[in-house]
Design a protein around this motif. Structure first.
Motif, PDB file in Angstrom:
ATOM      1  N   TYR A   1      52.930  29.367  29.536  1.00 34.72           N
ATOM      2  CA  TYR A   1      53.480  28.304  28.712  1.00 34.72           C
ATOM      3  C   TYR A   1      52.327  27.597  28.011  1.00 34.72           C
ATOM      4  CZ  TYR A   1      57.768  28.690  31.548  1.00 34.72           C
ATOM      5  OH  TYR A   1      58.907  29.139  32.185  1.00 34.72           O
TER       6      TYR A   1
ATOM      7  N   GLN B   1      51.261  23.757  26.383  1.00 33.70           N
ATOM      8  CA  GLN B   1      51.614  22.333  26.315  1.00 33.70           C
ATOM      9  C   GLN B   1      50.743  21.674  25.264  1.00 33.70           C
ATOM     10  OE1 GLN B   1      50.980  20.091  29.946  1.00 33.70           O
ATOM     11  NE2 GLN B   1      52.550  18.608  29.408  1.00 33.70           N
TER      12      GLN B   1
ATOM     13  N   GLN C   1      54.330  19.746  20.247  1.00 33.11           N
ATOM     14  CA  GLN C   1      55.420  20.668  20.572  1.00 33.11           C
ATOM     15  C   GLN C   1      55.915  20.570  22.004  1.00 33.11           C
ATOM     16  OE1 GLN C   1      56.809  22.470  18.176  1.00 33.11           O
ATOM     17  NE2 GLN C   1      55.316  21.601  16.763  1.00 33.11           N
ATOM     18  N   GLY C   2      55.259  19.777  22.849  1.00 29.67           N
ATOM     19  CA  GLY C   2      55.683  19.732  24.245  1.00 29.67           C
ATOM     20  C   GLY C   2      55.349  21.026  24.956  1.00 29.67           C
ATOM     21  N   LEU C   3      56.170  21.399  25.929  1.00 26.74           N
ATOM     22  CA  LEU C   3      55.953  22.598  26.729  1.00 26.74           C
ATOM     23  C   LEU C   3      56.759  23.750  26.147  1.00 26.74           C
ATOM     24  CD1 LEU C   3      56.076  21.066  30.263  1.00 26.74           C
ATOM     25  CD2 LEU C   3      54.484  22.889  29.651  1.00 26.74           C
TER      26      LEU C   3
END
Lengths: 115, 113
Positions: free
Chosen positions: B35, B37, B41-43
């Protein structure tokens, strides 16, 4: 596809007060739901998860969450917070069934606990 | 027991250079996830490996990103010709299998100058 909305980017609260962090989701399939916590400069730690069964889920550090299918919500609660609960909290969802293993996260809610 | 480990913990690179980020999953976990972060865009999910199956690459943002998993254990995420927008924390997670709880590593903080 799934999506997660965390309505509050920041929640300030005084120590020993109760807190609720809100999470709503949308999905075209059944879901599993998760809350993760991230302390500064650390990875994500699982707080609790809902897979099936009882809609009230208890997790670590005194947190609990309730799955409400009709409102598509999974709000996180703690009756009395501590300074050490200051962290960022992420709600996440995955679909049920093969092909749905990855997590979709909300933007996160920063919980700020002050004395 | 040992959790998920990632290296390096921090990486500073110049725009245009290639970088490799490493993830060591929990022993015995067959599923591995990457992922990203970032502030804007966040996660975001990047890529997912499950056993010997073909990886799910649907989250990779461009063909500059690739990942491999050798021997069903260690994984390397490679970013070629890095851009400033690649600056983010890259998180790796592993689980016993599909639909199982994911355990996250501490992440690699990448800064592209």
């Amino acid at each position: 596809a799934q999506s997660v909305t965390q309505l509050d980017s920041q929640v300030p609260v005084f120590e020993e007060a109760p807190v609720e962090l809100r999470c709503n989701y949308s999905s075209s399939v059944s879901v599993y739901l998760f809350w993760y916590v991230q302390y500064p400069n650390q990875g994500l730690q699982l707080l609790l998860k809902y897979l099936s069964g009882s809609t009230l889920v208890k997790g670590i550090n005194g947190f609990e969450a309730e799955f409400n299918k009709s409102q598509t919500s999974f709000h996180l609660r703690k009756p009395s917070v501590h300074i050490s609960d200051t962290a960022e909290y992420f709600c996440a969802v995955s679909g049920v069934g093969s092909g749905y293993s990855t997590l979709t996260f909300g933007k996160g809610t920063m919980l700020l606990v002050s004395p | 027991g040992a959790g998920v480990s990632q290296s390096p913990s921090n990486k500073v690179t110049e725009k245009g250079k290639d970088v490799e980020l490493r993830c060591d999953p929990i022993s015995g976990h067959t599923a591995l996830y990457w992922y990203r972060q970032s502030l804007g865009q966040g996660l975001e999910f990047l890529i997912y490996f499950q056993g010997n199956s073909a990886p799910d690459k649907s989250g990779l943002p461009s063909d500059r990103f690739s990942a491999e998993r050798t021997g069903g254990s260690v994984s390397t995420l490679t970013i070629q010709r890095t851009q400033q927008e690649d600056s983010a924390v890259y998180l790796c997670a592993s689980s016993w299998g599909q639909q199982e709880t994911q355990y996250f590593g501490p992440g690699t903080r990448l800064l592209v100058l």
